[in-house]
Enzyme design. Structure first.
Site, PDB file in Angstrom:
ATOM      1  N   PRO A  95       0.837  -1.211   0.000  1.00 14.22           N
ATOM      2  CA  PRO A  95       0.000   0.000   0.000  1.00 14.22           C
ATOM      3  C   PRO A  95       0.864   1.250   0.000  1.00 14.22           C
ATOM      4  O   PRO A  95       1.881   1.311   0.698  1.00 14.22           O
ATOM      5  CB  PRO A  95      -0.789  -0.118   1.308  1.00 14.22           C
ATOM      6  N   CYS A  96       0.466   2.239  -0.794  1.00 19.06           N
ATOM      7  CA  CYS A  96       1.358   3.374  -1.042  1.00 19.06           C
ATOM      8  C   CYS A  96       1.164   4.531  -0.077  1.00 19.06           C
ATOM      9  O   CYS A  96       1.943   5.469  -0.090  1.00 19.06           O
ATOM     10  CB  CYS A  96       1.161   3.865  -2.473  1.00 19.06           C
TER      11      CYS A  96
END
Length: 417
Positions: free
Chosen positions: A103-104
């Site tokens: 997840p960024c």
């Protein structure tokens, strides 16, 4: 003659070969979609979000998979038994490629602006370690690791995280750390959206192949508005918002224009890539409700071709009462340009994705956001409308993923020869 026959036999065998992949942090399956489109076989997906998993299962059914309940692993990737769950799904089959990206939010520049201290201590900063653990367990020939460009500058406890990620991935794989090679704009690959992402590709160290070759074969087919003139030759003009969503029926805020019988004209190259000519269902074309003041803001901005900053300066009566307002709080996506980056934040209000038609005066529907991300029109998202927006905003655009898959496939074919 025998030599030629042998080559022919190898070519025929290569054409029959179906390469396999595992998708980690799979989301709703944007990366997977690109690999499906190039004939890859999914062995497993790992994803913690329930509705994204439901979307993954639905898409596996679409492609004819039978064991989708086992092969979509709805689980925390950091759990102690994750390898056991994967082993059950993979069932001793060979893994050719591992794809995915943590997840960024913890690496994103926007996230650091909102709450830098919290982001610096976010446990998601170290989810790449789970990726590496699984990568080294299955030891595929190649891997594809995707993330935001903020990854290159993100710091954890005053130390850059990118060199640590590169070192961990490079333990058993050949990797490149040059940002000029790693950063890609999805608009260059026929996606109607300016979206820059870091792509780290790895080649297992015992394989006689230069990792740079895989990057060279990620072919840019289009130029974008930022592309220097000298680099545009031989490439097509970017796909704009009009080409992506201009054929969709108008819809008023709060109304549903979804239908079982939409006449897809597929009258441009982009629509031919994501849809099929003829009468087909149109899903998720439902517009959010907006208050009258917001609709006036939208209309004036569109009519004058203004940013929100210009609106605030020229017509102060449209100033917003909430303190969080910035000049990009309301953003019109113009017909003749690619869209700005679709963000997961779109599930909250959508104000950064205002439709360019001043008659409609609304934000993008789920289907329009999906089109901008280059999802096929038959791609079905599961969950509430908010969950669908979130899945779309977090996804890798499938047409960009397909460009990556083409390179991986070509280079796997080289190994077979």
């Amino acid at each position: 003659m025998l030599h030629l026959n042998r080559i022919q036999a190898l070519l025929e065998e290569m054409n029959k070969k179906q390469y396999t992949f595992i998708d980690l942090f799979a989301g709703c399956g944007g990366l997977s979609e690109g690999f499906y489109r190039q004939g890859f076989k999914a062995l497993a997906h790992v994803e913690i979000d329930h509705w994204a998993c439901e979307t993954l299962r639905s898409r596996m059914q679409y492609y004819g998979y039978k064991d989708y309940n086992k092969e979509v692993i709805e689980q925390d990737i950091t759990s102690d038994d994750i390898l056991e769950s994967l082993d059950k799904a993979i069932n001793d089959r060979t893994v050719d490629v591992i794809i995915g990206g943590p997840p960024c939010q913890a690496y994103s520049t926007a996230g650091r602006v909102r709450d830098g201290k919290k982001m610096a201590t976010d446990p998601r900063n170290y989810l790449f370690e789970s990726y590496v653990k699984i990568l080294e367990h299955y030891s595929p020939k190649f891997f594809v690791f995707e993330n935001v460009t903020g990854l290159l500058s993100a710091k954890v406890q005053n130390s850059l995280i990118f060199p640590k990620i590169l070192k961990a991935l490079g333990n058993r794989y050949k990797v490149i750390g040059n940002p000029d090679v790693l950063v890609h704009n999805t608009a260059d690959y026929g996606v109607p959206q300016l979206r820059k992402r870091v792509i780290i590709i790895g080649v297992r160290k015992d394989i006689d192949k230069d990792v740079l070759q895989l990057y060279k074969e990620i072919i840019k087919t289009h130029w974008n508005p930022e592309t220097p003139e000298e680099e545009r030759k031989g490439r097509k003009r970017f796909v704009d918002v009009k080409e992506a969503i201009g054929d969709l029926p108008p819809v008023e805020p709060g109304q549903d224009a979804s239908t079982d019988e939409f006449n897809y004209q597929c009258n441009n190259e982009f629509l031919k890539r994501i849809g099929h000519n003829g009468i087909h269902p149109l899903m998720d074309h439902i517009a959010r409700k907006h208050n009258d003041l917001d609709r006036e803001r939208f209309q004036v901005m569109i009519h004058n071709h203004w940013t929100f900053g210009q609106l605030r300066r020229e017509m102060p009566q449209y100033e917003h009462v909430h303190a969080r307002v910035f000049d990009n709080s309301y953003v019109v996506q113009w017909w003749d340009l690619p869209s700005k980056t679709i963000l997961a934040h779109i599930h909250k209000d959508g104000f950064q994705f205002i439709h360019p038609d001043e008659k409609q005066r609304r934000t993008f529907t789920v289907r329009e956001a999906a089109r901008i991300q280059s999802f096929p029109d038959d791609f079905e998202f599961k969950g509430s409308r908010g969950e669908k927006y979130k899945q779309i905003g977090n996804a890798v655009p499938p047409l960009f993923a397909e460009a990556l898959a083409k390179s991986v496939k070509r280079n796997l074919d080289d190994l077979e020869l």
